[in-house]
Write a protein that holds these residues in place. Structure first.
Motif, PDB file in Angstrom:
ATOM      1  N   PRO A 165     -13.469   3.347   4.183  1.00  0.00           N
ATOM      2  CA  PRO A 165     -13.407   1.996   3.625  1.00  0.00           C
ATOM      3  C   PRO A 165     -14.719   1.641   2.933  1.00  0.00           C
ATOM      4  N   GLN A 166     -14.694   0.599   2.106  1.00  0.00           N
ATOM      5  CA  GLN A 166     -15.900   0.066   1.495  1.00  0.00           C
ATOM      6  C   GLN A 166     -15.663  -1.399   1.143  1.00  0.00           C
ATOM      7  N   ARG A 167     -16.723  -2.042   0.711  1.00  0.00           N
ATOM      8  CA  ARG A 167     -16.627  -3.483   0.466  1.00  0.00           C
ATOM      9  C   ARG A 167     -15.599  -3.804  -0.625  1.00  0.00           C
ATOM     10  N   ALA A 168     -15.528  -2.958  -1.640  1.00  0.00           N
ATOM     11  CA  ALA A 168     -14.622  -3.245  -2.744  1.00  0.00           C
ATOM     12  C   ALA A 168     -13.155  -3.150  -2.329  1.00  0.00           C
ATOM     13  N   ARG A 169     -12.865  -2.257  -1.385  1.00  0.00           N
ATOM     14  CA  ARG A 169     -11.468  -2.062  -0.977  1.00  0.00           C
ATOM     15  C   ARG A 169     -11.454  -1.337   0.362  1.00  0.00           C
ATOM     16  N   SER A 170     -10.661  -1.860   1.289  1.00  0.00           N
ATOM     17  CA  SER A 170     -10.660  -1.292   2.632  1.00  0.00           C
ATOM     18  C   SER A 170      -9.490  -0.350   2.896  1.00  0.00           C
ATOM     19  N   LEU A 171      -8.377  -0.546   2.222  1.00  0.00           N
ATOM     20  CA  LEU A 171      -7.209   0.313   2.426  1.00  0.00           C
ATOM     21  C   LEU A 171      -6.500   0.562   1.104  1.00  0.00           C
ATOM     22  N   ILE A 172      -5.776   1.685   1.058  1.00  0.00           N
ATOM     23  CA  ILE A 172      -4.802   1.964   0.006  1.00  0.00           C
ATOM     24  C   ILE A 172      -3.512   2.308   0.731  1.00  0.00           C
ATOM     25  N   GLY A 173      -2.534   1.386   0.684  1.00  0.00           N
ATOM     26  CA  GLY A 173      -1.420   1.520   1.601  1.00  0.00           C
ATOM     27  C   GLY A 173      -1.975   1.460   3.015  1.00  0.00           C
ATOM     28  N   ALA A 174      -1.521   2.361   3.876  1.00  0.00           N
ATOM     29  CA  ALA A 174      -2.072   2.452   5.234  1.00  0.00           C
ATOM     30  C   ALA A 174      -3.246   3.426   5.313  1.00  0.00           C
TER      31      ALA A 174
END
Length: 323
Positions: free
Chosen positions: A48-57
């Motif tokens: 994970p990162q600040r810009a995005r934590s998940l992609i789907g599950a």
């Protein structure tokens, strides 16, 4: 694989607003993380990162190698715990010995999927084999939805056959792509595939418009749609697309990992190797691991289990929505 950071952040992930997601390709750059020890093999982490934590599950993505194990010692991750997730191991080169508290003793080899379900709690170890000279691959985690996160521990192995595409090749290890469906069980709809794009080729894939997608570049001069995605970076596309175009501008084959799934509608807290829904739940998982209960024992590993890091004094605030 364990998250071997000695001061892992406690993160509340998920809940990104669908309407706030950009229509174009969003580039997520990787950060280097040492995999333990003074000569540690380093991994490149895009989720994970600040810009995005998940992609789907998909909630965790490490990309590593090609790593000369003569210089780094390769991978030697002692027994460590997991809760609330599935681990996905996929190699391009080398070999890793896997042992877990379910009693599984297996090897991770190039082009072969090992998927372990942690559920309520499992422990495992990962060690590169003596014959491995170069280690190269990805380690991915999948968050389990609330109704299944206490499921029984499990281990699955699958060898996907390569599928010819117009301009490349696919190995579909989870979900469905190009008319091929993996038999491996997941608890939310997912897509996971290794793609090879021929030199100079433009590969157009039919994709599920309900899915968001991530393209992790291993090798090659790659465009996702019309956006360059550098090696080890991850290109994100929001739901709504019925096709995804990948272009290899280089003179050698490009290799990518394609991830996908419908937006994960739950917030999760991820700390060290645990995924939960509350700070107290994470505290309990750590306590259970340190006192030797709940997770079982990994037989056959020569060495002590990995101790859990100290918890932060207070939980961090939830991450903001993606704008």
């Amino acid at each position: 694989m364990s998250n071997t950071e000695t001061r892992p952040a406690e993160m509340r992930c998920g809940g990104e607003a669908e309407a706030d997601r950009p229509a174009d390709v969003e580039i997520l750059t990787a950060r280097d993380v040492p995999l333990g020890g003074p000569r540690a093999m380093r991994v490149r982490r895009t989720l994970p990162q600040r810009a995005r934590s998940l992609i789907g599950a998909w909630c965790f993505a490490d990309h590593y190698g090609p790593d000369d194990v003569a210089g780094t010692g390769g991978m030697r991750v002692p027994p460590h715990p997991h809760t609330g997730l599935q681990t996905v191991s996929w190699l391009f080169s080398g070999e890793i010995e896997h042992r877990d508290s379910l009693g599984s003793h297996a090897y991770v080899r190039p082009g072969e999927l090992n998927l372990m379900t942690g559920g309520h709690g499992i422990a495992h170890s990962e060690v590169s084999t003596p014959d491995t000279t170069v280690l190269h691959g990805v380690q991915l985690w999948v968050a389990l939805p609330d109704e299944h996160r206490g499921t029984e521990r499990d281990f699955q192995h699958h060898v996907p056959h390569p599928v010819a595409l117009n301009g490349g090749e696919a190995r579909v290890f989870l979900g469905t792509l190009a008319g091929v469906t993996s038999p491996v069980r997941t608890f939310t709809p997912l897509l996971g595939a290794e793609l090879t794009v021929s030199p100079g080729a433009r590969l157009v894939l039919d994709v599920d418009p309900a899915f968001e997608h991530g393209v992790l570049v291993d090798t090659g001069d790659v465009l996702a749609e019309d956006t360059p995605v550098e090696r080890a970076a991850l290109g994100y596309t929001a739901p709504g697309r019925t096709s995804l175009t990948l272009t290899n501008r280089g003179a050698a084959p490009a290799r990518l990992i394609l991830l996908g799934g419908p937006p994960f509608g739950e917030e999760i807290i991820m700390w060290w190797n645990f995924i939960g829904r509350s700070h107290d739940e994470i505290v309990q998982a750590r306590e259970d691991w340190m006192k030797g209960s709940r997770f079982g024992e990994v037989q056959g590993y020569d060495g002590a289990p990995l101790p859990a890091p100290e918890l932060p004094n207070a939980p961090l605030k939830p991450r903001g929505r993606v704008r």
